[in-house]
Write a protein that holds these residues in place. Structure first.
Motif, PDB file in Angstrom:
ATOM      1  N   THR A 152      -7.124   8.829  -7.240  1.00  0.00           N
ATOM      2  CA  THR A 152      -7.904   9.007  -8.330  1.00  0.00           C
ATOM      3  C   THR A 152      -8.921  10.188  -8.488  1.00  0.00           C
ATOM      4  OG1 THR A 152      -9.616   7.377  -7.198  1.00  0.00           O
ATOM      5  CG2 THR A 152      -7.816   6.578  -8.863  1.00  0.00           C
ATOM      6  N   ASN A 153      -9.128  10.805  -7.131  1.00  0.00           N
ATOM      7  CA  ASN A 153      -9.988  11.733  -7.036  1.00  0.00           C
ATOM      8  C   ASN A 153      -9.291  13.250  -7.724  1.00  0.00           C
ATOM      9  OD1 ASN A 153     -12.175  10.580  -5.872  1.00  0.00           O
ATOM     10  ND2 ASN A 153     -11.298  10.445  -4.054  1.00  0.00           N
ATOM     11  N   THR A 154      -8.250  13.191  -7.312  1.00  0.00           N
ATOM     12  CA  THR A 154      -7.372  14.494  -7.722  1.00  0.00           C
ATOM     13  C   THR A 154      -6.221  14.451  -8.793  1.00  0.00           C
ATOM     14  OG1 THR A 154      -5.627  14.128  -6.072  1.00  0.00           O
ATOM     15  CG2 THR A 154      -7.454  15.152  -5.322  1.00  0.00           C
ATOM     16  N   ASN A 155      -6.151  13.047  -9.299  1.00  0.00           N
ATOM     17  CA  ASN A 155      -5.090  12.982 -10.084  1.00  0.00           C
ATOM     18  C   ASN A 155      -3.652  13.278  -9.552  1.00  0.00           C
ATOM     19  OD1 ASN A 155      -4.569  11.195 -12.538  1.00  0.00           O
ATOM     20  ND2 ASN A 155      -4.652  13.201 -13.594  1.00  0.00           N
ATOM     21  N   SER A 156      -3.396  13.134  -8.408  1.00  0.00           N
ATOM     22  CA  SER A 156      -2.194  13.686  -7.959  1.00  0.00           C
ATOM     23  C   SER A 156      -1.457  12.450  -7.551  1.00  0.00           C
ATOM     24  CB  SER A 156      -2.483  14.513  -6.857  1.00  0.00           C
ATOM     25  OG  SER A 156      -3.006  15.807  -7.101  1.00  0.00           O
ATOM     26  N   LYS A 157      -0.022  12.424  -7.710  1.00  0.00           N
ATOM     27  CA  LYS A 157       0.821  11.464  -7.128  1.00  0.00           C
ATOM     28  C   LYS A 157       1.287  11.802  -5.663  1.00  0.00           C
ATOM     29  CE  LYS A 157       3.221   8.978  -9.885  1.00  0.00           C
ATOM     30  NZ  LYS A 157       4.182   8.217 -10.822  1.00  0.00           N
ATOM     31  N   LEU A 158       0.939  10.865  -4.718  1.00  0.00           N
ATOM     32  CA  LEU A 158       1.015  11.439  -3.399  1.00  0.00           C
ATOM     33  C   LEU A 158       2.059  10.329  -2.742  1.00  0.00           C
ATOM     34  CD1 LEU A 158      -2.620  12.120  -2.504  1.00  0.00           C
ATOM     35  CD2 LEU A 158      -0.862  13.818  -3.087  1.00  0.00           C
ATOM     36  N   LEU A 159       2.799  11.077  -1.853  1.00  0.00           N
ATOM     37  CA  LEU A 159       3.763  10.162  -0.945  1.00  0.00           C
ATOM     38  C   LEU A 159       3.370  10.259   0.500  1.00  0.00           C
ATOM     39  CD1 LEU A 159       6.693   9.101  -0.621  1.00  0.00           C
ATOM     40  CD2 LEU A 159       7.496  11.564   0.108  1.00  0.00           C
ATOM     41  N   MET A 160       3.523   8.861   0.920  1.00  0.00           N
ATOM     42  CA  MET A 160       3.216   8.566   2.312  1.00  0.00           C
ATOM     43  C   MET A 160       4.213   8.027   3.010  1.00  0.00           C
ATOM     44  SD  MET A 160      -0.848   7.291   2.111  1.00  0.00           S
ATOM     45  CE  MET A 160      -1.211   7.009   3.730  1.00  0.00           C
ATOM     46  N   LYS A 161       4.574   8.107   4.277  1.00  0.00           N
ATOM     47  CA  LYS A 161       5.613   7.746   4.960  1.00  0.00           C
ATOM     48  C   LYS A 161       5.656   7.239   6.359  1.00  0.00           C
ATOM     49  CE  LYS A 161       7.150  12.252   6.322  1.00  0.00           C
ATOM     50  NZ  LYS A 161       8.274  13.361   5.896  1.00  0.00           N
ATOM     51  N   GLY A 162       6.360   6.687   7.007  1.00  0.00           N
ATOM     52  CA  GLY A 162       6.111   5.970   8.272  1.00  0.00           C
ATOM     53  C   GLY A 162       7.122   4.932   8.632  1.00  0.00           C
ATOM     54  N   GLU A 163       7.777   5.012   9.704  1.00  0.00           N
ATOM     55  CA  GLU A 163       8.802   3.846  10.310  1.00  0.00           C
ATOM     56  C   GLU A 163       8.139   2.582  10.377  1.00  0.00           C
ATOM     57  OE1 GLU A 163      12.031   4.554  10.721  1.00  0.00           O
ATOM     58  OE2 GLU A 163      11.924   6.499  10.539  1.00  0.00           O
ATOM     59  N   CYS A 164       6.874   2.550  10.523  1.00  0.00           N
ATOM     60  CA  CYS A 164       6.237   1.122  10.514  1.00  0.00           C
ATOM     61  C   CYS A 164       6.072   0.588   9.157  1.00  0.00           C
ATOM     62  CB  CYS A 164       4.728   1.530  11.049  1.00  0.00           C
ATOM     63  SG  CYS A 164       3.631   2.468  10.084  1.00  0.00           S
ATOM     64  N   LEU A 165       6.523   1.227   8.072  1.00  0.00           N
ATOM     65  CA  LEU A 165       6.447   0.768   6.479  1.00  0.00           C
ATOM     66  C   LEU A 165       7.517  -0.158   6.256  1.00  0.00           C
ATOM     67  CD1 LEU A 165       4.665   4.028   4.979  1.00  0.00           C
ATOM     68  CD2 LEU A 165       3.464   1.821   5.678  1.00  0.00           C
ATOM     69  N   LEU A 166       8.690  -0.024   7.014  1.00  0.00           N
ATOM     70  CA  LEU A 166       9.918  -0.677   6.929  1.00  0.00           C
ATOM     71  C   LEU A 166       9.400  -2.220   6.917  1.00  0.00           C
ATOM     72  CD1 LEU A 166      12.447   1.627   8.782  1.00  0.00           C
ATOM     73  CD2 LEU A 166      12.348   0.945   6.331  1.00  0.00           C
ATOM     74  N   PRO A 167      10.042  -3.054   5.840  1.00  0.00           N
ATOM     75  CA  PRO A 167       9.704  -4.347   6.195  1.00  0.00           C
ATOM     76  C   PRO A 167      10.545  -5.084   7.244  1.00  0.00           C
ATOM     77  CG  PRO A 167      11.446  -3.808   4.407  1.00  0.00           C
ATOM     78  CD  PRO A 167      10.816  -2.490   4.956  1.00  0.00           C
ATOM     79  N   LYS A 168       9.916  -6.210   7.759  1.00  0.00           N
ATOM     80  CA  LYS A 168      10.774  -7.036   8.587  1.00  0.00           C
ATOM     81  C   LYS A 168      12.016  -7.696   8.002  1.00  0.00           C
ATOM     82  CE  LYS A 168       7.766  -6.354  12.026  1.00  0.00           C
ATOM     83  NZ  LYS A 168       8.233  -5.657  13.492  1.00  0.00           N
ATOM     84  N   ILE A 169      11.733  -8.163   6.919  1.00  0.00           N
ATOM     85  CA  ILE A 169      12.796  -8.534   5.902  1.00  0.00           C
ATOM     86  C   ILE A 169      12.618  -8.105   4.513  1.00  0.00           C
ATOM     87  CG2 ILE A 169      13.460 -10.925   5.161  1.00  0.00           C
ATOM     88  CD1 ILE A 169      12.475 -12.431   7.487  1.00  0.00           C
ATOM     89  N   ALA A 170      13.902  -7.758   4.172  1.00  0.00           N
ATOM     90  CA  ALA A 170      14.100  -7.763   2.650  1.00  0.00           C
ATOM     91  C   ALA A 170      14.954  -8.765   1.983  1.00  0.00           C
ATOM     92  CB  ALA A 170      15.026  -6.071   2.482  1.00  0.00           C
ATOM     93  N   VAL A 171      14.469  -9.085   0.856  1.00  0.00           N
ATOM     94  CA  VAL A 171      15.175 -10.345   0.298  1.00  0.00           C
ATOM     95  C   VAL A 171      15.607  -9.867  -0.997  1.00  0.00           C
ATOM     96  CG1 VAL A 171      14.554 -12.693  -0.606  1.00  0.00           C
ATOM     97  CG2 VAL A 171      13.695 -11.974   1.501  1.00  0.00           C
ATOM     98  N   ILE A 172      17.000  -9.750  -1.335  1.00  0.00           N
ATOM     99  CA  ILE A 172      17.474  -9.195  -2.530  1.00  0.00           C
ATOM    100  C   ILE A 172      18.500 -10.260  -3.226  1.00  0.00           C
ATOM    101  CG2 ILE A 172      18.745  -7.372  -3.607  1.00  0.00           C
ATOM    102  CD1 ILE A 172      18.228  -5.861  -0.755  1.00  0.00           C
ATOM    103  N   ASP A 173      17.570 -10.912  -4.171  1.00  0.00           N
ATOM    104  CA  ASP A 173      18.358 -11.966  -5.127  1.00  0.00           C
ATOM    105  C   ASP A 173      18.368 -11.327  -6.435  1.00  0.00           C
ATOM    106  OD1 ASP A 173      18.848 -14.099  -6.877  1.00  0.00           O
ATOM    107  OD2 ASP A 173      17.806 -15.434  -5.435  1.00  0.00           O
ATOM    108  N   TYR A 174      19.880 -11.083  -6.952  1.00  0.00           N
ATOM    109  CA  TYR A 174      19.535 -10.280  -8.214  1.00  0.00           C
ATOM    110  C   TYR A 174      19.145 -11.454  -9.487  1.00  0.00           C
ATOM    111  CZ  TYR A 174      23.761 -13.020  -8.992  1.00  0.00           C
ATOM    112  OH  TYR A 174      24.648 -14.210  -9.248  1.00  0.00           O
ATOM    113  N   THR A 175      19.233 -12.451  -9.175  1.00  0.00           N
ATOM    114  CA  THR A 175      19.010 -13.310 -10.145  1.00  0.00           C
ATOM    115  C   THR A 175      17.206 -13.028 -10.762  1.00  0.00           C
ATOM    116  OG1 THR A 175      18.046 -15.100  -8.843  1.00  0.00           O
ATOM    117  CG2 THR A 175      20.502 -15.232  -9.681  1.00  0.00           C
ATOM    118  N   TYR A 176      16.587 -12.495  -9.668  1.00  0.00           N
ATOM    119  CA  TYR A 176      15.116 -11.917  -9.843  1.00  0.00           C
ATOM    120  C   TYR A 176      15.023 -10.866 -10.964  1.00  0.00           C
ATOM    121  CZ  TYR A 176      13.601 -15.119  -5.928  1.00  0.00           C
ATOM    122  OH  TYR A 176      13.444 -16.170  -5.047  1.00  0.00           O
ATOM    123  N   THR A 177      16.187 -10.135 -11.114  1.00  0.00           N
ATOM    124  CA  THR A 177      16.107  -9.054 -12.044  1.00  0.00           C
ATOM    125  C   THR A 177      16.667  -9.453 -13.541  1.00  0.00           C
ATOM    126  OG1 THR A 177      18.242  -8.294 -11.792  1.00  0.00           O
ATOM    127  CG2 THR A 177      16.594  -7.882  -9.951  1.00  0.00           C
TER     128      THR A 177
END
Length: 385
Positions: A152-177
């Protein structure tokens, strides 16, 4: 050739996936913070997740103040909620914004300093466990090590990354879409398509990511129009959910390129939804970098039936781009002008957007790397359409 391959620690796909995941989620602690948005809460999905947690004796609190694409302010508020509620882990529920926000909150709940301190760095931290549950088929955030936010200070869209950001579990139920309206289905579907195309034509592509990308492109070309024609088409929704996940897995190893680089500034400065800003500029960006990668673009053309093995690489690549243009027109992807962007303001921001694009690093993943001036020319072409 060596390469790494990362995704969620455990992925459960299909109808009823959350119930199957519940015993594994129980291992993460006593209380969850559910990061979501008010629209998702109104659909009843948040309540459904809380009931499932309740059945296994878990408490939960809800932080549903993610309004649109996340900002650093929203993230800090989420961190405060996590600490105030004394939660043990985080569940992200929703589209890309809540899922990215969940990652960011998990990271900033343990990292010192401000988010801006970590730009350009690989985040390394022992963050709280993450469970990510997508309700759209597009961002693939449930499988990636990235999150995007607006400073919000620079009005820039920024990307952050790291292996630690991977979820322990991904739950993909297409009915939610299933309840996603056509605008969201288009937005997210085109985001997934962009991920798959960019990852396949990235200089960091691998034989494994190639498999995911080709399959995702084929599924999206076939099933996105079907889902838009009939939002209750379960086969279409299931295939789009799989394609989104596949493309998300791919960009962990073989990341995005020029489209995302040039799209993020448009989203940040003109508040265009991410998938649509990608779609608006997709073909013009790819035309500009196609020269360095004709064979790969041609292969995508062959896989979707737009080109043949007898075509030269250049001809096959051009046929793929033409098919992509036709596909975008079929989905009624707007131009900058039709979307309603102030074109004079856009022209005034082109130099900044090109600089921000190059600074993101994404365009350098192309086989043909453009200069700042060449990116500005692309913005000019888009503005004059």
């Amino acid at each position: 050739m060596t390469f790494s391959f990362t995704t969620a620690g455990r992925t459960i796909i299909g109808e009823g996936a959350l119930e199957e995941a519940a015993p594994h989620i129980k291992e993460f602690g006593r209380k969850a913070l559910i990061v979501t948005g008010k629209i998702i809460t109104k659909t009843g999905l948040t309540d459904s997740v809380q009931k499932t947690l309740g059945k296994i004796g878990m408490e939960s609190a809800v932080f549903n103040d993610i309004i649109g694409e996340p900002t650093d302010t929203m993230i800090y508020e989420g961190v405060s909620a996590f600490k105030k509620e004394k939660c043990d882990f985080i569940i992200g529920l929703g589209g890309g914004s809540p899922l990215d926000s969940a990652k960011a909150i998990a990271a900033m709940s343990v990292l010192p300093g401000k988010m801006a301190d970590y730009i350009g760095k690989e985040i390394e931290a022992d963050i709280v466990p993450l469970v990510l549950i997508p309700t759209t088929a597009g961002t693939g955030s449930e499988a990636t090590k990235y999150f995007v936010y607006t400073d919000t200070n620079t009005n820039s869209k920024l990307l952050m990354k790291g292996e630690c950001l991977l979820p322990k579990i991904a739950v993909i139920d297409y009915t939610y879409t299933m309840s996603s309206p056509p605008s969201v289905t288009t937005n997210t579907g085109m985001d997934a398509l962009t991920h798959a195309i960019e990852s396949y034509t990235c200089r960091k592509s691998t034989p494994v990511t190639d498999l995911f990308c080709i399959d995702a492109v084929k599924r999206i070309f076939k099933y996105l129009p079907q889902a838009l024609k009939d939002g209750s088409d379960r086969t279409a929704r299931e295939n789009l959910a799989i394609a989104s996940y596949e493309a998300g897995v791919a960009i962990n190893t073989s990341p995005t390129t020029i489209v995302h680089g040039m799209s993020r500034p448009i989203g940040a400065l003109f508040h265009v939804p991410h998938g649509i800003s990608n779609a608006m500029i997709l073909t013009e960006c790819l035309k500009a970098v196609m020269e360095g990668c004709y064979e790969r673009f041609a292969r995508l053309g062959i896989e979707i039936g737009a080109a043949t093995e007898s075509d030269s690489p250049k001809a096959g690549a051009e046929k793929f781009i033409k098919a992509l243009e036709d596909f975008s027109q079929k989905l009624k992807i707007p131009t900058l002008r039709v979307y309603g962007i102030n074109l004079e303001e856009f022209a005034a921001k082109e130099e900044k957007m090109a600089a921000d694009s190059l600074a993101s690093g994404s365009p350098s993943n192309c086989w043909k790397i453009l200069t700042k001036e060449e990116e500005i020319k692309i913005y000019d072409i888009l503005r004059n359409k």
